[in-house]
Design an enzyme around this catalytic site. Structure first.
Site, PDB file in Angstrom:
ATOM      1  N   LEU A 152       0.836  -1.210   0.000  1.00 65.13           N
ATOM      2  CA  LEU A 152       0.000   0.000   0.000  1.00 65.13           C
ATOM      3  C   LEU A 152       0.867   1.256   0.000  1.00 65.13           C
ATOM      4  O   LEU A 152       2.024   1.230   0.429  1.00 65.13           O
ATOM      5  CB  LEU A 152      -0.949  -0.002   1.199  1.00 65.13           C
ATOM      6  CG  LEU A 152      -0.412  -0.038   2.630  1.00 65.13           C
ATOM      7  CD1 LEU A 152       0.173   1.285   3.059  1.00 65.13           C
ATOM      8  CD2 LEU A 152      -1.516  -0.453   3.577  1.00 65.13           C
ATOM      9  N   GLU A 154       1.077   5.289   1.200  1.00 64.71           N
ATOM     10  CA  GLU A 154       0.462   6.313   2.045  1.00 64.71           C
ATOM     11  C   GLU A 154      -0.220   7.339   1.146  1.00 64.71           C
ATOM     12  O   GLU A 154       0.278   7.662   0.083  1.00 64.71           O
ATOM     13  CB  GLU A 154       1.523   6.978   2.924  1.00 64.71           C
ATOM     14  CG  GLU A 154       1.992   6.049   4.018  1.00 64.71           C
ATOM     15  CD  GLU A 154       3.148   6.619   4.825  1.00 64.71           C
ATOM     16  OE1 GLU A 154       3.315   7.842   4.851  1.00 64.71           O
ATOM     17  OE2 GLU A 154       3.873   5.809   5.437  1.00 64.71           O
ATOM     18  N   ALA A 251       9.831  13.824 -12.913  1.00 66.16           N
ATOM     19  CA  ALA A 251      11.090  14.338 -12.357  1.00 66.16           C
ATOM     20  C   ALA A 251      10.776  15.313 -11.216  1.00 66.16           C
ATOM     21  O   ALA A 251       9.715  15.932 -11.190  1.00 66.16           O
ATOM     22  CB  ALA A 251      11.881  15.041 -13.449  1.00 66.16           C
ATOM     23  N   CYS A 259       9.608   4.330   3.153  1.00 62.54           N
ATOM     24  CA  CYS A 259       9.908   3.044   2.515  1.00 62.54           C
ATOM     25  C   CYS A 259      11.050   3.089   1.505  1.00 62.54           C
ATOM     26  O   CYS A 259      12.043   2.377   1.673  1.00 62.54           O
ATOM     27  CB  CYS A 259       8.656   2.506   1.835  1.00 62.54           C
ATOM     28  SG  CYS A 259       7.422   2.004   3.038  1.00 62.54           S
ATOM     29  N   LYS A 262      14.799   3.630   2.758  1.00 60.25           N
ATOM     30  CA  LYS A 262      15.315   2.572   3.641  1.00 60.25           C
ATOM     31  C   LYS A 262      15.323   1.216   2.934  1.00 60.25           C
ATOM     32  O   LYS A 262      16.235   0.417   3.133  1.00 60.25           O
ATOM     33  CB  LYS A 262      14.511   2.528   4.943  1.00 60.25           C
ATOM     34  CG  LYS A 262      13.294   1.633   4.930  1.00 60.25           C
ATOM     35  CD  LYS A 262      12.720   1.465   6.322  1.00 60.25           C
ATOM     36  CE  LYS A 262      11.322   0.861   6.268  1.00 60.25           C
ATOM     37  NZ  LYS A 262      11.264  -0.492   5.741  1.00 60.25           N
TER      38      LYS A 262
HETATM   39  N1  LIG Z   1       4.233   3.108   5.528  1.00 59.32           N
HETATM   40  C1  LIG Z   1       4.134   2.538   4.352  1.00 59.32           C
HETATM   41  O1  LIG Z   1       3.726   3.160   3.364  1.00 59.32           O
HETATM   42  C2  LIG Z   1       4.520   1.099   4.166  1.00 59.32           C
HETATM   43  C3  LIG Z   1       4.120   0.413   3.009  1.00 59.32           C
HETATM   44  C4  LIG Z   1       4.479  -0.918   2.867  1.00 59.32           C
HETATM   45  C5  LIG Z   1       5.236  -1.550   3.847  1.00 59.32           C
HETATM   46  N2  LIG Z   1       5.647  -0.848   4.940  1.00 59.32           N
HETATM   47  C6  LIG Z   1       6.408  -1.554   5.960  1.00 59.32           C
HETATM   48  O2  LIG Z   1       5.526  -1.900   7.021  1.00 59.32           O
HETATM   49  C7  LIG Z   1       6.183  -1.811   8.283  1.00 59.32           C
HETATM   50  C8  LIG Z   1       5.435  -0.847   9.194  1.00 59.32           C
HETATM   51  O3  LIG Z   1       5.523   0.435   8.628  1.00 59.32           O
HETATM   52  P1  LIG Z   1       4.626   1.643   9.172  1.00 59.32           P
HETATM   53  O4  LIG Z   1       4.880   2.789   8.271  1.00 59.32           O
HETATM   54  O5  LIG Z   1       3.246   1.177   9.389  1.00 59.32           O
HETATM   55  O6  LIG Z   1       5.344   1.883  10.591  1.00 59.32           O
HETATM   56  P2  LIG Z   1       4.863   2.833  11.777  1.00 59.32           P
HETATM   57  O7  LIG Z   1       6.089   3.322  12.426  1.00 59.32           O
HETATM   58  O8  LIG Z   1       3.836   3.794  11.298  1.00 59.32           O
HETATM   59  O9  LIG Z   1       4.112   1.821  12.769  1.00 59.32           O
HETATM   60  C9  LIG Z   1       4.754   0.832  13.511  1.00 59.32           C
HETATM   61  C10 LIG Z   1       3.935   0.567  14.769  1.00 59.32           C
HETATM   62  O10 LIG Z   1       4.475  -0.572  15.434  1.00 59.32           O
HETATM   63  C11 LIG Z   1       4.417  -0.341  16.839  1.00 59.32           C
HETATM   64  N3  LIG Z   1       5.354  -1.243  17.510  1.00 59.32           N
HETATM   65  C12 LIG Z   1       6.707  -1.176  17.577  1.00 59.32           C
HETATM   66  N4  LIG Z   1       7.189  -2.220  18.277  1.00 59.32           N
HETATM   67  C13 LIG Z   1       6.126  -2.964  18.656  1.00 59.32           C
HETATM   68  C14 LIG Z   1       5.964  -4.178  19.381  1.00 59.32           C
HETATM   69  N5  LIG Z   1       7.012  -4.826  19.864  1.00 59.32           N
HETATM   70  N6  LIG Z   1       4.716  -4.654  19.579  1.00 59.32           N
HETATM   71  C15 LIG Z   1       3.649  -3.994  19.106  1.00 59.32           C
HETATM   72  N7  LIG Z   1       3.744  -2.848  18.387  1.00 59.32           N
HETATM   73  C16 LIG Z   1       4.951  -2.343  18.165  1.00 59.32           C
HETATM   74  C17 LIG Z   1       4.763   1.138  16.968  1.00 59.32           C
HETATM   75  O11 LIG Z   1       4.367   1.656  18.211  1.00 59.32           O
HETATM   76  C18 LIG Z   1       3.982   1.719  15.782  1.00 59.32           C
HETATM   77  O12 LIG Z   1       2.674   2.065  16.159  1.00 59.32           O
HETATM   78  C19 LIG Z   1       7.625  -1.392   7.956  1.00 59.32           C
HETATM   79  O13 LIG Z   1       8.421  -2.523   7.850  1.00 59.32           O
HETATM   80  C20 LIG Z   1       7.492  -0.711   6.605  1.00 59.32           C
HETATM   81  O14 LIG Z   1       8.679  -0.790   5.863  1.00 59.32           O
HETATM   82  C21 LIG Z   1       5.293   0.455   5.133  1.00 59.32           C
END
Ligand SMILES: NC(=O)c1ccc[n+]([C@@H]2O[C@H](COP(=O)([O-])OP(=O)(O)OC[C@H]3O[C@@H](n4cnc5c(N)ncnc54)[C@H](O)[C@@H]3O)[C@@H](O)[C@H]2O)c1
Length: 429
Positions: A152, A154, A251, A259, A262
């Site tokens: 997905l 954002e 561009a 994402c 990293k």
């Molecule tokens: N944001 C994006 O657009 C997107 C899209 C695809 C994949 N991802 C991947 O998905 C993952 C999450 O990304 P995000 O943007 O949602 O992160 P985020 O930082 O918004 O959310 C992470 C959540 O996990 C919680 N958390 C941390 N440790 C925890 C634990 N031990 N137990 C329970 N909760 C815990 C945090 O408090 C936070 O609320 C990452 O690996 C990211 O690369 C993100």
């Protein structure tokens, strides 16, 4: 009667976890959400949405009765077999992914014959195998493991979750993989069912490819500036070739977000750790870093020294329709402007709160015109609709100078020029 849907647990209620949880609830699943952030869980219980994501508030409200929020992992374990992990995997100083939150979850899951960990967090290829090995060493052999990367975006996350281009499920052919496939079945999306390592790599390779496309068109834009071509025309001509496609050929001043930077870094490091030097990604990263700084050169070309010059930044978030500031180009740009002695004002429709904790030395305005008042130059950093709809004669009146730098090639150049302003895009004639 409709068949009963599988209850699911979602660990981590950030952008991915919360949207996925609400999406599963929309499909009729009972969802048990867990987060270590007590304040976030309290807010969610109170019906508040802690992040800005279009459509999420409505989705959560509509499915509130099927959604449960807790800081106690035990509740999810009690009610659900499938535990989706959606915790953050930010970069470490070495560029590798920081898997400490993932490992905290893995360690907290007790031995069980009935549960499966479903990895939604983006993790390096090989993580699933390492976690499976760890389960074996700790007498947790009965736990299943599935890789189910999330794609997905954002800003359109709700729609992306409910209408995915594809669903990728990497597993070992056990009940858990079948259950995850079943969970996604109502979305009727193309399914890629594969092994765990390949599923992990699909995610990293997809983001690396999109980032490569952006750095590629940014370099074309830079060459266009030297040769008199217009990158918008070039991209239009390229994008009509369906082998290339028009998307990700805009561009601008570089990619940011939680994402791409990293994940590209993590894939490059992963390759390096395995003894392979991923030359292409090294260049993609370097091009992006330089691109974020290109605006400075453009400002200096028109204004000379930036000491004491008033620069208005339109937008701070890494892209429109999100409040996410992670790795936003505005962070580098505002820091460089500060270092060069410029006076920076900025306006963003939703990212100000997040920006305040990350950016120093800039004045936050409460409207675009307030940010622009008295400015020598304006820079479009994030292409929010609000900026595209600006009345440029109002802008010209508010500014002290007349320079508009379109960092996203999103403005109507003619309309800007018609107001007596000087327009400069990225790679545009
Ligand atoms: N944001 C994006 O657009 C997107 C899209 C695809 C994949 N991802 C991947 O998905 C993952 C999450 O990304 P995000 O943007 O949602 O992160 P985020 O930082 O918004 O959310 C992470 C959540 O996990 C919680 N958390 C941390 N440790 C925890 C634990 N031990 N137990 C329970 N909760 C815990 C945090 O408090 C936070 O609320 C990452 O690996 C990211 O690369 C993100």
């Amino acid at each position: 009667m409709a068949p009963e849907r599988e209850p699911v647990g979602v660990i981590g209620t950030g952008y991915v976890g919360l949207v996925s949880a609400a999406g599963f609830a929309e499909l009729g699943n009972e969802v048990w959400c867990v987060d270590i952030d007590e304040e976030k869980i309290e807010r969610l219980r109170g019906g508040e949405v802690p992040i800005y994501e279009p459509g999420l508030e409505e989705l959560l409200a509509r499915n509130a009765r099927r959604m449960h929020f807790s800081t106690d992992l035990g509740e999810a374990l009690e009610h659900a077999r499938l535990l989706f992990v959606a915790v953050g995997t930010p970069p470490t100083y070495s560029g590798d992914a920081d898997l400490s939150a993932v490992h905290a979850v893995v360690d907290a899951i007790p031995a069980s014959e009935e549960h499966a960990l479903v990895m939604k967090s983006t993790v390096p290829c090989g993580t699933g195998a390492a976690i499976r090995r760890g389960f074996g060493e700790r007498g947790k052999d009965g736990l299943c493991y599935v890789s189910c990367p999330e794609f997905l975006k954002e800003g359109s996350a709700v729609n992306d979750f409910l209408h995915p281009d594809r669903v990728v499920v990497g597993d070992e052919g056990d009940w858990a993989g079948d259950a995850v496939v079943e969970l996604y079945a109502p979305l009727d999306a193309p399914l890629v069912r594969t092994d765990i390592a390949s599923a992990e790599m699909v995610k990293l390779a997809s983001n690396a490819f999109l980032a490569t496309k952006i750095s590629f068109i940014n370099e074309i834009a830079n060459v266009c500036e030297e040769t008199g071509a217009d990158v918008v025309e070039v991209a239009r001509g390229m994008g009509l070739d369906d082998r290339i496609g028009a998307k990700f050929l805009q561009a601008g001043i570089g990619f940011g977000g939680s994402c791409f930077p990293k994940d590209v870094d993590a894939l490059k490091q992963l390759a390096g750790n395995s003894g392979y030097h991923f030359q292409l990604l090294t260049a993609v990263i370097e091009v992006n870093e330089l691109q974020k700084r290109r605006v400075i050169g453009k400002l200096q070309k028109h204004l000379g020294s930036l000491v004491g010059k008033r620069i208005a930044l339109l937008g701070l978030a890494f892209k429109p329709n999100t409040d996410d500031m992670r790795e936003a180009s505005s962070l580098v740009l505002s820091a460089r402007l500060n270092a060069d002695g410029a006076l920076v004002s900025a306006y963003d429709p939703v990212a100000e709160e997040q920006a305040r904790s990350l950016v120093t030395g800039i004045t936050f305005a409460s409207s675009p015109l307030q940010a622009l008042r008295g400015a020598d130059a304006a820079v479009l950093v994030t292409e929010w609709g609000e900026f595209l709809a600006l009345d440029w004669s109002d802008v010209a009146e508010a500014m002290a100078g007349n320079l508009v730098i379109d960092g996203r090639n999103a403005l109507d150049a003619e309309a800007v020029r018609a107001a007596g302003l000087v327009y400069e895009g990225i790679g545009r004639r």
